[in-house]
Scaffold this motif. Structure first.
Motif, PDB file in Angstrom:
ATOM      1  N   VAL A   1       0.869  -1.182   0.000  1.00  0.00           N
ATOM      2  CA  VAL A   1       0.000   0.000   0.000  1.00  0.00           C
ATOM      3  C   VAL A   1       0.898   1.221   0.000  1.00  0.00           C
ATOM      4  O   VAL A   1       1.789   1.343   0.848  1.00  0.00           O
ATOM      5  CB  VAL A   1      -0.919   0.014   1.235  1.00  0.00           C
ATOM      6  CG1 VAL A   1      -1.791   1.273   1.231  1.00  0.00           C
ATOM      7  CG2 VAL A   1      -1.785  -1.237   1.288  1.00  0.00           C
ATOM      8  N   LEU A   2       0.668   2.115  -0.974  1.00  0.00           N
ATOM      9  CA  LEU A   2       1.456   3.334  -1.067  1.00  0.00           C
ATOM     10  C   LEU A   2       0.536   4.539  -0.942  1.00  0.00           C
ATOM     11  O   LEU A   2      -0.552   4.569  -1.537  1.00  0.00           O
ATOM     12  CB  LEU A   2       2.205   3.430  -2.398  1.00  0.00           C
ATOM     13  CG  LEU A   2       3.358   2.456  -2.677  1.00  0.00           C
ATOM     14  CD1 LEU A   2       2.830   1.096  -3.119  1.00  0.00           C
ATOM     15  CD2 LEU A   2       4.281   3.042  -3.763  1.00  0.00           C
ATOM     16  N   PHE A   3       0.966   5.529  -0.154  1.00  0.00           N
ATOM     17  CA  PHE A   3       0.313   6.838  -0.136  1.00  0.00           C
ATOM     18  C   PHE A   3       1.324   7.857  -0.634  1.00  0.00           C
ATOM     19  O   PHE A   3       2.511   7.796  -0.288  1.00  0.00           O
ATOM     20  CB  PHE A   3      -0.154   7.201   1.273  1.00  0.00           C
ATOM     21  CG  PHE A   3      -1.550   6.744   1.570  1.00  0.00           C
ATOM     22  CD1 PHE A   3      -2.636   7.551   1.266  1.00  0.00           C
ATOM     23  CD2 PHE A   3      -1.778   5.502   2.135  1.00  0.00           C
ATOM     24  CE1 PHE A   3      -3.926   7.131   1.538  1.00  0.00           C
ATOM     25  CE2 PHE A   3      -3.059   5.067   2.405  1.00  0.00           C
ATOM     26  CZ  PHE A   3      -4.138   5.878   2.106  1.00  0.00           C
ATOM     27  N   THR A   4       0.850   8.780  -1.464  1.00  0.00           N
ATOM     28  CA  THR A   4       1.758   9.789  -2.015  1.00  0.00           C
ATOM     29  C   THR A   4       1.011  11.078  -2.279  1.00  0.00           C
ATOM     30  O   THR A   4      -0.196  11.069  -2.537  1.00  0.00           O
ATOM     31  CB  THR A   4       2.400   9.287  -3.331  1.00  0.00           C
ATOM     32  OG1 THR A   4       3.275  10.283  -3.843  1.00  0.00           O
ATOM     33  CG2 THR A   4       1.344   8.970  -4.385  1.00  0.00           C
ATOM     34  N   ASP A   5       1.714  12.187  -2.153  1.00  0.00           N
ATOM     35  CA  ASP A   5       1.194  13.462  -2.646  1.00  0.00           C
ATOM     36  C   ASP A   5       2.368  14.293  -3.149  1.00  0.00           C
ATOM     37  O   ASP A   5       3.537  13.969  -2.921  1.00  0.00           O
ATOM     38  CB  ASP A   5       0.355  14.195  -1.599  1.00  0.00           C
ATOM     39  CG  ASP A   5       1.181  14.791  -0.453  1.00  0.00           C
ATOM     40  OD1 ASP A   5       2.420  14.746  -0.527  1.00  0.00           O
ATOM     41  OD2 ASP A   5       0.578  15.294   0.507  1.00  0.00           O
ATOM     42  N   LEU A   6       2.036  15.338  -3.879  1.00  0.00           N
ATOM     43  CA  LEU A   6       3.064  16.197  -4.467  1.00  0.00           C
ATOM     44  C   LEU A   6       3.207  17.441  -3.601  1.00  0.00           C
ATOM     45  O   LEU A   6       2.260  18.220  -3.465  1.00  0.00           O
ATOM     46  CB  LEU A   6       2.698  16.589  -5.902  1.00  0.00           C
ATOM     47  CG  LEU A   6       3.758  17.375  -6.660  1.00  0.00           C
ATOM     48  CD1 LEU A   6       4.975  16.490  -6.942  1.00  0.00           C
ATOM     49  CD2 LEU A   6       3.210  17.918  -7.966  1.00  0.00           C
ATOM     50  N   ASN A   7       4.374  17.628  -3.008  1.00  0.00           N
ATOM     51  CA  ASN A   7       4.608  18.816  -2.200  1.00  0.00           C
ATOM     52  C   ASN A   7       4.533  20.064  -3.079  1.00  0.00           C
ATOM     53  O   ASN A   7       5.050  20.095  -4.183  1.00  0.00           O
ATOM     54  CB  ASN A   7       6.001  18.746  -1.550  1.00  0.00           C
ATOM     55  CG  ASN A   7       6.119  17.571  -0.597  1.00  0.00           C
ATOM     56  OD1 ASN A   7       5.169  17.233   0.093  1.00  0.00           O
ATOM     57  ND2 ASN A   7       7.295  16.945  -0.568  1.00  0.00           N
ATOM     58  N   GLY A   8       3.851  21.082  -2.580  1.00  0.00           N
ATOM     59  CA  GLY A   8       3.824  22.357  -3.293  1.00  0.00           C
ATOM     60  C   GLY A   8       2.519  22.700  -3.964  1.00  0.00           C
ATOM     61  O   GLY A   8       2.395  23.762  -4.583  1.00  0.00           O
TER      62      GLY A   8
ATOM     63  N   GLY B   1      -8.048  12.062  -1.877  1.00  0.00           N
ATOM     64  CA  GLY B   1      -8.585  13.379  -1.540  1.00  0.00           C
ATOM     65  C   GLY B   1      -7.530  14.439  -1.736  1.00  0.00           C
ATOM     66  O   GLY B   1      -6.346  14.209  -1.450  1.00  0.00           O
ATOM     67  N   GLY B   2      -7.933  15.628  -2.223  1.00  0.00           N
ATOM     68  CA  GLY B   2      -6.975  16.711  -2.432  1.00  0.00           C
ATOM     69  C   GLY B   2      -5.848  16.287  -3.349  1.00  0.00           C
ATOM     70  O   GLY B   2      -6.078  15.869  -4.482  1.00  0.00           O
ATOM     71  N   ASP B   3      -4.600  16.382  -2.839  1.00  0.00           N
ATOM     72  CA  ASP B   3      -3.440  15.981  -3.643  1.00  0.00           C
ATOM     73  C   ASP B   3      -2.883  14.639  -3.180  1.00  0.00           C
ATOM     74  O   ASP B   3      -1.740  14.293  -3.481  1.00  0.00           O
ATOM     75  CB  ASP B   3      -2.351  17.060  -3.564  1.00  0.00           C
ATOM     76  CG  ASP B   3      -1.878  17.304  -2.132  1.00  0.00           C
ATOM     77  OD1 ASP B   3      -2.534  16.797  -1.202  1.00  0.00           O
ATOM     78  OD2 ASP B   3      -0.871  18.001  -1.950  1.00  0.00           O
ATOM     79  N   GLU B   4      -3.697  13.877  -2.451  1.00  0.00           N
ATOM     80  CA  GLU B   4      -3.226  12.608  -1.894  1.00  0.00           C
ATOM     81  C   GLU B   4      -3.771  11.430  -2.707  1.00  0.00           C
ATOM     82  O   GLU B   4      -4.961  11.373  -3.017  1.00  0.00           O
ATOM     83  CB  GLU B   4      -3.669  12.497  -0.438  1.00  0.00           C
ATOM     84  CG  GLU B   4      -3.037  11.349   0.323  1.00  0.00           C
ATOM     85  CD  GLU B   4      -3.325  11.439   1.811  1.00  0.00           C
ATOM     86  OE1 GLU B   4      -3.938  10.485   2.336  1.00  0.00           O
ATOM     87  OE2 GLU B   4      -2.946  12.449   2.437  1.00  0.00           O
ATOM     88  N   PHE B   5      -2.886  10.501  -3.044  1.00  0.00           N
ATOM     89  CA  PHE B   5      -3.247   9.334  -3.844  1.00  0.00           C
ATOM     90  C   PHE B   5      -2.832   8.063  -3.111  1.00  0.00           C
ATOM     91  O   PHE B   5      -1.809   8.034  -2.414  1.00  0.00           O
ATOM     92  CB  PHE B   5      -2.547   9.365  -5.201  1.00  0.00           C
ATOM     93  CG  PHE B   5      -2.969  10.512  -6.079  1.00  0.00           C
ATOM     94  CD1 PHE B   5      -3.917  10.334  -7.071  1.00  0.00           C
ATOM     95  CD2 PHE B   5      -2.414  11.783  -5.905  1.00  0.00           C
ATOM     96  CE1 PHE B   5      -4.302  11.388  -7.879  1.00  0.00           C
ATOM     97  CE2 PHE B   5      -2.796  12.841  -6.712  1.00  0.00           C
ATOM     98  CZ  PHE B   5      -3.748  12.651  -7.699  1.00  0.00           C
ATOM     99  N   MET B   6      -3.635   7.009  -3.269  1.00  0.00           N
ATOM    100  CA  MET B   6      -3.281   5.695  -2.742  1.00  0.00           C
ATOM    101  C   MET B   6      -3.099   4.723  -3.897  1.00  0.00           C
ATOM    102  O   MET B   6      -3.845   4.763  -4.888  1.00  0.00           O
ATOM    103  CB  MET B   6      -4.364   5.149  -1.808  1.00  0.00           C
ATOM    104  CG  MET B   6      -3.947   3.846  -1.132  1.00  0.00           C
ATOM    105  SD  MET B   6      -5.259   3.048  -0.163  1.00  0.00           S
ATOM    106  CE  MET B   6      -6.147   2.158  -1.440  1.00  0.00           C
ATOM    107  N   ILE B   7      -2.097   3.832  -3.781  1.00  0.00           N
ATOM    108  CA  ILE B   7      -1.808   2.847  -4.818  1.00  0.00           C
ATOM    109  C   ILE B   7      -1.757   1.474  -4.171  1.00  0.00           C
ATOM    110  O   ILE B   7      -1.109   1.281  -3.138  1.00  0.00           O
ATOM    111  CB  ILE B   7      -0.461   3.136  -5.516  1.00  0.00           C
ATOM    112  CG1 ILE B   7      -0.431   4.576  -6.023  1.00  0.00           C
ATOM    113  CG2 ILE B   7      -0.225   2.154  -6.660  1.00  0.00           C
ATOM    114  CD1 ILE B   7       0.945   5.054  -6.418  1.00  0.00           C
TER     115      ILE B   7
END
Length: 463
Positions: A344-351, A388-394
Motif C-alpha cells: 500500500v502506497l500513499f503519495t502526494d506532491l509537495n507544493g 482526496g486533495g493531492d493525496e493518492f493511494m496505490i
C-alpha cells in the motif's frame, strides 16, 4: 383472373403479388400484378409517380429478402402470414397481411398483400402473436426484469433463444461504433460445451471490419435470414467477405437481428445452424424479443456508465475515494482477495497549495492531472485512487520490494521534471497486517517523508 373484382372489396392499401416458379423449383420474378385505389394513391404519394401494374415489386417497395420469402410461402405453400415490423432506416412501422390466392397459371403463384404504414408504433398490433410466441417473449421479459445479476440473466435468455431456434450457436454481440469494438455479451452452444467456433476466436480488427458490413447487408429489413444454399448464394453476391467467413466457420444457416434502441445500434443477436423448418416462427419470436432485449441492454449500459462515473475521479481519470472505500470494504469482508505479498502506497506532491494560492486553482488542477499521469505511467499495472486533495493511494499486488524501490526512484525523477517532489509512504504486507492498518502505516510514513523533505529544504516550505 379478374384482379380488379378481388381488390374492390378491400378498403386498406392492398395489391396482388405474383411469384414466378422456375423449372428447378426456385422462385424468380416477384411482381405487383395489380392494386386497389388505396394502393394507387399510396404509390403516387410515396413515389410521386403512377403505379404501373405487373411491375417488379422492388420498383415500389424496398427490396427485402424476408418479404420475398413471405410471398413465396404464401403464394406456393398456401400459408396466410402476418407481420408487424419496424422499418428502421425509414423511421416507420409496417403492418402487413398476406393471404394465398388460387392461381390460374401453372408456374405463377399469387397472394393478396394488404398493408398499413405508420410513423408511430401500435402496441396492440405488436401484441397480436401466436400463443407459443407470446409465451416465449413473455418468458424473456420476465427473466430480463426479474433478476439482479444482469450478466447471468442475459446468459439464461440467450440459452432460451438458442433452444427456440434449435441452433448450434447463439450470441448477443455488443457493438461500439465509436471505439470500433465488439464484445460478446453472452453465448449459448448446443449441448452446453463451447466448440472451437466461439466468437472470441474471431474477435479482432478484421472481424470488426466484417461486423461493419452487416448494417448495409440487412438494409431496410428488420433482420437477415439465410436458410439454404440459395440464400447463401444471395449473401455471397451481396457480401462476399461475410459469406466467406461464415463458410470458414462452418455456418450453413443464420438468422440475425440488429439491436437498435432510440436510433442507436447497440449490437446484434444471431443464431447459426438453426432449424430452418421453423423460420417463420423464429422470425416472429425474435422480432419482438429483440425489442425488449435492446431496451434492457441500453439500461444495462447506462448503469455501467453511471457506475464508472461514480468510481472515477473526473479531474485526474484515476479511481476516486468512493472506489477506494469500496475496495477496502470488500477486502475486509473477504469478498475481494488481494494477492500477497502486496504493498500500500500513499503519495502526494509537495507544493500544490502554493500553486493554488499563487497561480490559481486552474494551474493547481493542471498540476494534479500531471501528477496522476506520472503515477499511471510508473504504476501502470496497479490500481490508483485519489484519496482526496493531492493525496493518492496505490495498491500493488504481488509486490516486490526491489521493483517498488526502482519505481519510486522513477517517480521522484519524473516529479523533479515538474519542479515538484513526491512524498511517499509504503507498507509491505505479507502477514497478519490487515488492509486498514497497512493504509494507516503507509499514510503515516508519507507524512514522515514530507516532514523530512521540508527539514532538509526549509526554504521550500510554504504556509
Amino acid at each position: 383472373m379478374d384482379f380488379d373484382s378481388i381488390l374492390s372489396v378491400y378498403k386498406s392499401k392492398t395489391c396482388i403479388i405474383s411469384v414466378e416458379r422456375t423449372a428447378d423449383g426456385k422462385y424468380g420474378n416477384i411482381r405487383i400484378a395489380a392494386g386497389n385505389k388505396a394502393h394507387y394513391e399510396d404509390m403516387m404519394n410515396a413515389m410521386h409517380r403512377p403505379f404501373i401494374p405487373d411491375s417488379p415489386y422492388s420498383e415500389y417497395f424496398p427490396e427485402n429478402k424476408n418479404f420475398e420469402d413471405f410471398c413465396c410461402r404464401c403464394a406456393f405453400m398456401g400459408q396466410p402470414l402476418h407481420s408487424y415490423v419496424s422499418l428502421p432506416q425509414m423511421g416507420l412501422w409496417l403492418n402487413m397481411f398476406l393471404l394465398p390466392l388460387e392461381s390460374d397459371k401453372e408456374n405463377i403463384g399469387y397472394c393478396i398483400y394488404s398493408y398499413e404504414v405508420t410513423q408511430e408504433v401500435n402496441a396492440e398490433q405488436r401484441a397480436t402473436l401466436s400463443a407459443d410466441t407470446s409465451a416465449a417473449v413473455l418468458q424473456t421479459c420476465i427473466k430480463l426484469h426479474g433478476q439482479n445479476d444482469t450478466r447471468q440473466t442475459f446468459q439464461e435468455v440467450i440459452e432460451d433463444i438458442r433452444g427456440i431456434c434449435d441452433s448450434d450457436y447463439c450470441c448477443i454481440l455488443l457493438v461500439d461504433e465509436d471505439e470500433r469494438r465488439c464484445t460478446p455479451l453472452c453465448e449459448a452452444f448446443r449441448g452446453g460445451d463451447a466448440p472451437i467456433n466461439s466468437i472470441d476466436n474471431y474477435n479482432n480488427d478484421e472481424f470488426y471490419d466484417i461486423v461493419e458490413t452487416w448494417k448495409d447487408t440487412i438494409g431496410d429489413s428488420t433482420c437477415i435470414i439465410i436458410k439454404d444454399k440459395d440464400d447463401m448464394e444471395w449473401l455471397r453476391s451481396k457480401n462476399p467477405v461475410w459469406h466467406s467467413s461464415l463458410n470458414e466457420a462452418g455456418v450453413k444457416s443464420i438468422v440475425m437481428f440488429p439491436l437498435n434502441h432510440n436510433g442507436k445500434l447497440l449490437g446484434y443477436m444471431f443464431a447459426s445452424n438453426f432449424n430452418v423448418d421453423n423460420a417463420v416462427k423464429i422470425k416472429e419470436t425474435l422480432e419482438l424479443s429483440t425489442f425488449f432485449i435492446a431496451s434492457e441492454i441500453d439500461n444495462y449500459q447506462l448503469l455501467q456508465r453511471l457506475e464508472i462515473l461514480s468510481t472515477i475521479d473526473m479531474l485526474t481519470g484515476v479511481k476516486n475515494r468512493n472506489a477506494m472505500n469500496n475496495i477496502v470494504d470488500e477486502i475486509k469482508a473477504g469478498k475481494k482477495t488481494i494477492n500477497a505479498p502486496y504493498a500500500v502506497l500513499f503519495t502526494d506532491l509537495n507544493g500544490l497549495k502554493k500553486v493554488n494560492d499563487v497561480e490559481g486553482h486552474g494551474a493547481g488542477d493542471l498540476l494534479l492531472q500531471k501528477v496522476a499521469d506520472i503515477l499511471q505511467s510508473v504504476f501502470f499495472d496497479s490500481e490508483i485512487y485519489r484519496a482526496g486533495g493531492d493525496e493518492f493511494m496505490i495498491l500493488v499486488e504481488q509486490a516486490d520490494k526491489a521493483e517498488i524501490d526502482s519505481r519510486l526512484a522513477r517517480l521522484r525523477e519524473q516529479s523533479e521534471k515538474e519542479d515538484g517532489h513526491f512524498a511517499v509512504g509504503v507498507c509491505f504486507v505479507d502477514g497478519d497486517i490487515d488492509i486498514l492498518n497497512a493504509m494507516r502505516i503507509a499514510d503515516e510514513r508519507m507524512y514522515d517523508d514530507k516532514k523530512e523533505y521540508y527539514r532538509r529544504n526549509p526554504e521550500l516550505k510554504y504556509r
